[in-house]
Design a protein around this motif. Structure first.
Motif, PDB file in Angstrom:
ATOM      1  N   UNK B  24       0.987  -1.469   0.126  1.00  0.00           N
ATOM      2  CA  UNK B  24      -0.211  -0.382   0.384  1.00  0.00           C
ATOM      3  C   UNK B  24       1.094   1.265   0.116  1.00  0.00           C
ATOM      4  N   UNK B  25       2.000   1.488   0.576  1.00  0.00           N
ATOM      5  CA  UNK B  25       2.935   2.180   0.496  1.00  0.00           C
ATOM      6  C   UNK B  25       3.600   3.009  -1.014  1.00  0.00           C
ATOM      7  N   UNK B  32      -1.194   7.709   1.444  1.00  0.00           N
ATOM      8  CA  UNK B  32      -2.161   7.341   2.623  1.00  0.00           C
ATOM      9  C   UNK B  32      -2.292   7.930   3.655  1.00  0.00           C
ATOM     10  N   UNK B  33      -3.698   7.728   4.060  1.00  0.00           N
ATOM     11  CA  UNK B  33      -3.891   8.530   5.838  1.00  0.00           C
ATOM     12  C   UNK B  33      -4.302   7.082   6.184  1.00  0.00           C
ATOM     13  N   UNK B  34      -3.907   7.424   7.966  1.00  0.00           N
ATOM     14  CA  UNK B  34      -4.611   6.436   8.872  1.00  0.00           C
ATOM     15  C   UNK B  34      -5.711   6.804   9.419  1.00  0.00           C
ATOM     16  N   UNK B 338       9.131  13.597  19.201  1.00  0.00           N
ATOM     17  CA  UNK B 338       9.438  11.720  20.693  1.00  0.00           C
ATOM     18  C   UNK B 338       8.224  11.457  19.639  1.00  0.00           C
ATOM     19  N   UNK B 339       7.232  11.424  18.976  1.00  0.00           N
ATOM     20  CA  UNK B 339       6.017  10.765  18.666  1.00  0.00           C
ATOM     21  C   UNK B 339       6.890  10.047  17.547  1.00  0.00           C
ATOM     22  N   UNK B 340       7.723  10.882  16.214  1.00  0.00           N
ATOM     23  CA  UNK B 340       7.924  10.413  15.401  1.00  0.00           C
ATOM     24  C   UNK B 340       8.920   9.322  15.644  1.00  0.00           C
ATOM     25  N   UNK B 482       9.699   5.315   6.736  1.00  0.00           N
ATOM     26  CA  UNK B 482       9.973   7.269   6.974  1.00  0.00           C
ATOM     27  C   UNK B 482       8.972   6.604   6.364  1.00  0.00           C
ATOM     28  N   UNK B 483       8.151   6.015   4.766  1.00  0.00           N
ATOM     29  CA  UNK B 483       6.505   5.805   4.443  1.00  0.00           C
ATOM     30  C   UNK B 483       5.524   6.370   6.211  1.00  0.00           C
ATOM     31  N   UNK B 484       5.151   4.998   6.698  1.00  0.00           N
ATOM     32  CA  UNK B 484       4.450   4.933   7.797  1.00  0.00           C
ATOM     33  C   UNK B 484       4.810   5.693   8.490  1.00  0.00           C
ATOM     34  N   UNK B 485       5.461   5.949   8.717  1.00  0.00           N
ATOM     35  CA  UNK B 485       5.830   6.803   9.867  1.00  0.00           C
ATOM     36  C   UNK B 485       4.794   8.366   9.778  1.00  0.00           C
ATOM     37  N   UNK B 486       5.167   8.584   8.532  1.00  0.00           N
ATOM     38  CA  UNK B 486       4.431   9.851   8.172  1.00  0.00           C
ATOM     39  C   UNK B 486       3.450  10.184   7.719  1.00  0.00           C
ATOM     40  N   UNK B 487       2.537   8.897   7.265  1.00  0.00           N
ATOM     41  CA  UNK B 487       0.896   9.131   7.559  1.00  0.00           C
ATOM     42  C   UNK B 487       0.837   8.912   9.175  1.00  0.00           C
ATOM     43  N   UNK B 488       1.229   8.599  10.220  1.00  0.00           N
ATOM     44  CA  UNK B 488       0.898   7.987  11.807  1.00  0.00           C
ATOM     45  C   UNK B 488       1.350   9.856  12.049  1.00  0.00           C
TER      46      UNK B 488
END
Lengths: 70, 687
Positions: B24-25, B32-34, B338-340, B482-488
């Protein structure tokens, strides 16, 4: 013999699955079915790690107790 | 050209750990959005891409082994596919485990929805000697089959081509044929040509006579007969299209598991990994957070102030923008590094396949507490900061386990509380270390009491039978991480960030209204603080200045000290300092460089620096020691420990567990805090 009693490292064939219908459905969908051979990789606490074809599955001993093997 | 006609809605369906996220990434990239599925805490990922004049929308369904709705995940998938069927299903298969995965494929084919079959992880399959005849597979099922490697992105383009081709040529898969008697009965139930196999099966299962007939014919219950037919289909198909070459390759997963799942070595390694996780996420991001905070407050804020003075704005407006707005943005941003970092590290552990192994390894300890093995990570992270700890619960599958852990985390005492504790403990007690240690223990005790209470009341439900798959170890690409981190991160900023921002502005307003207020006593907050005194009196807090300081401290607990300093010492406004734009800009740049240096240096330093407390507020100390005594200070510390006076925590709780849960928890924590402080204060007074 049931799966809980199988020694670590042994390969066995699944004969029958008993117990709650929904638990059976779940483990069957994950590949634990009649006629399949599984290898017991490890036992830890209340769980057992199994190898089945190319996947590794962890089940708790209360489920393993209801899986009959030979 | 009408745009509506050019949309294709595609649902990604597959077993867990088949690499859907990674595909999906690649497919949807930055679109991409969650989110969450309506009303539940199960995650929903969506994205889109443009291809050949089409807008293709992707919806990721939860990873499932079967469409029979057994758990929440399966229920979501089942409902989505039957109630709002997509134009197409992208059935992702983990090729090394193809036979198992084809069971779900059989169930999906029964739905009669057009399908593209993706044989993912084709590289791993080749290494294991699994060779799939795709042409034969396409021919047997009557659909397009694509081979992909989700790690490298090989075959992604072919997926898009296959989707468009299937859509344009209206390719519909062939109907599966089950055993003769079953087919005969199903056909006799058919009332229209449009009916899908899934509908026929549903009808059959609702007919008593048919159920009896099947039991008579096969000697087994109908449910089981149908299931066995699906297995037979999967088995037959697999044998037809797969050639297995006997390959004896050394399996890296077996090798690694020997250490990582070893009862002793594995536990040591786990705590080592946990230590690194803790260290990197908190120590590494702290210098950047501090820098960001300084950058906004010492540079952007005065610079904006300067600009607003030029525009001739009144003082209150000026301060609103430079203090409340910039302060609010800054407050949200301080959480961002921190979250990233937490997302990055957790995603890494998840994609490598280590995370589910922790559940297996730690289960023997955690299940005694009625908790899932995975809950150890969020709980330990809680000692660093509750906000990312709650964020980390997203790796837990069961909603019950997740909520249970979310309700425990806020009682894990974080460094923000340590700052407050050390101030009061040093001011009032001869043995501050013992007092602080007891408070940490008290927090854990309250967490356990909360968990037990929840388990006996609203989060009842048996300790689930433990069934879980351990995927092979895989190295994720940086692109995926990085793709996933950016989405979250986007989702965090949007959902938790807006709430944090809004509440922080409200709190600023309460401190600065009515207009022209000079002394904190006359502000809205001051008045509320005074009105609250009857509530706080029974726990030994009789001074309105203490209760008022709790209002700004709802942002974060450590603010209690700075706001007390403001209120006690009435140092209302800070001295205006000379501000030069160019000088300041230079300073900020150097600040960033030294923050970077410090961040990397902290990685080498073996001790966690998060717990270092610096000496401050010496003026405040002497004043406070006059207005409180030992017992009321202890009572106040207990109150601060238990009451979730932390906007960040409440915001992520809101996001992860819902509004009701977050607000309910806030009230619960307030009551527990009051009650504990009350008991300690009363017992203490009697001694």
């Amino acid at each position: 013999m049931n799966l809980e009693d199988v020694k670590v490292g042994a390969k066995v064939m699944i004969r029958d699955l008993k117990g709650k219908e929904e638990v059976i459905r779940r483990v069957e969908a994950m590949g634990l079915r009649r006629g399949r051979s599984v290898e017991v990789l490890q036992k830890l606490g209340r769980t057992i790690l199994l190898k089945l074809n190319n996947s590794r599955i962890v089940i708790s001993k209360d489920i393993a107790r209801n899986i009959y093997v030979e | 050209m009408k745009s509506e006609e050019k949309n294709i809605k595609v649902a990604l369906v597959g077993n867990p750990n088949v690499g859907k996220t990674s595909l999906l990434n690649h497919l949807a990239g930055t679109t991409l959005r969650v989110g969450n599925w309506p009303g539940v805490t199960v995650e929903k990922k969506e994205g889109k891409t443009f291809y050949n004049g089409y807008t293709i929308y992707f919806i990721d369904l939860p990873g499932i082994y079967t469409l029979e709705p057994l758990s929440e995940d399966e229920y979501i998938a089942y409902r989505f596919l039957t109630e709002e069927p997509p134009d197409m299903i992208l059935n992702v298969i983990e090729t090394p485990n193809m036979e198992r995965d084809l069971f779900l494929t059989a169930e999906l084919l029964e739905l009669g929805i057009p399908m593209v079959l993706v044989l993912n992880m084709i590289d791993e399959a080749q290494k294991l000697g699994v060779d799939v005849d795709t042409e034969r597979l396409e021919e047997l099922l009557g659909l397009k089959v694509v081979k992909t490697n989700g790690r490298t992105g090989v075959g992604i383009k072919d997926i898009l081509t296959a989707i468009v081709e299937t859509y344009e040529k209206k390719i519909t898969p062939k109907e599966i044929r089950y055993s003769e008697d079953l087919e005969r009965l199903l056909t006799s139930l058919r009332e229209s040509v449009k009916e899908t196999k899934q509908q026929l099966i549903k009808k059959l299962l609702a007919h008593k006579e048919y159920l009896h007939e099947i039991e008579r014919l096969y000697g087994k219950p109908a449910q089981q007969v149908i299931r066995e037919n699906r297995f037979a289909f999967a088995h037959g198909l697999y044998n037809e299209v797969v050639k297995r070459k006997p390959i004896t390759s050394t399996d890296i997963t077996t090798l690694l598991d020997r250490f990582l799942l070893h009862p002793y070595i594995g536990t040591v390694v786990f705590f080592l990994i946990m230590f690194i996780l803790f260290k990197v996420s908190f120590d590494f991001s702290k210098p950047f957070m501090d820098w960001l905070d300084g950058f906004l407050n010492d540079f952007v804020s005065p610079a904006l102030g300067l600009a607003l003075i030029e525009l001739g704005m009144p003082d209150l407006v000026l301060r609103f923008f430079s203090e409340a707005v910039i302060g609010g943005v800054g407050f949200v941003l301080t959480f961002t590094p921190l979250i990233a970092v937490i997302y990055l590290l957790l995603s890494f552990l998840e994609f490598t396949g280590y995370l589910p192994r922790i559940a297996f390894l730690m289960d023997r300890v955690m299940h005694r507490l009625g908790l899932h093995g995975k809950s150890l990570i969020p709980l330990l992270l809680g000692f660093g900061c509750n906000v990312p700890a709650i964020v980390a619960t997203r790796t837990m599958e069961s909603k019950r386990d997740k909520l249970l852990v979310i309700a425990m985390i806020p009682f894990m005492s974080c460094p923000a509380r340590l700052v407050v504790f050390s101030f009061f403990a040093i001011t009032f007690f001869k043995n501050p270390a013992l007092v602080i240690f007891s408070l940490y223990i008290l927090g854990i005790v309250i967490a356990l009491i909360t968990a037990i209470t929840l388990r006996k009341t609203i989060l009842r439900g048996s300790l689930e039978h433990f069934v879980m798959e351990l995927p092979p170890y895989r190295l994720p690409t940086l692109r995926l991480l990085f793709g996933v981190v950016w989405v979250y991160l986007k989702d965090f900023l949007y959902r938790a960030g807006t709430l944090i921002f809004a509440v922080s502005i409200l709190i600023w307003l309460s401190m600065n209204l009515p207009p022209g207020v000079e002394k904190p006593e006359d502000s809205i907050a001051g008045k509320v603080g005074k009105a609250l005194i009857p509530i706080f009196e029974p726990i030994g807090i009789k001074d309105w200045r203490v209760s008022t300081s709790l209002i700004p401290a709802f942002l974060a607990r450590e603010i209690v000290l700075s706001s007390m300093a403001t209120i006690y010492l009435a140092e209302g406004t800070k001295k205006k300092e000379e501000f030069s734009l160019s000088e300041s800009a230079k300073e900020q740049l150097f600040g960033l460089l030294s923050a970077t240096k410090e961040a990397f240096y902290s990685l080498i330093n073996p001790l966690p620096r998060t717990f270092e407390v610096s000496e401050e507020y010496s003026n405040l100390r002497s004043v406070v020691s006059k207005s409180m005594d030992e017992l009321s200070a202890l009572s106040f510390m207990i109150f601060i420990l238990i009451y979730t006076s932390c906007l960040g925590t409440i915001s992520v709780m809101w996001r992860e567990a819902g509004k009701k849960f977050a607000l309910g928890f806030l009230i619960y924590s307030f009551l527990m805090a009051w009650l504990s402080a009350f008991i300690v204060y009363k017992v203490g007074s009697m001694l």
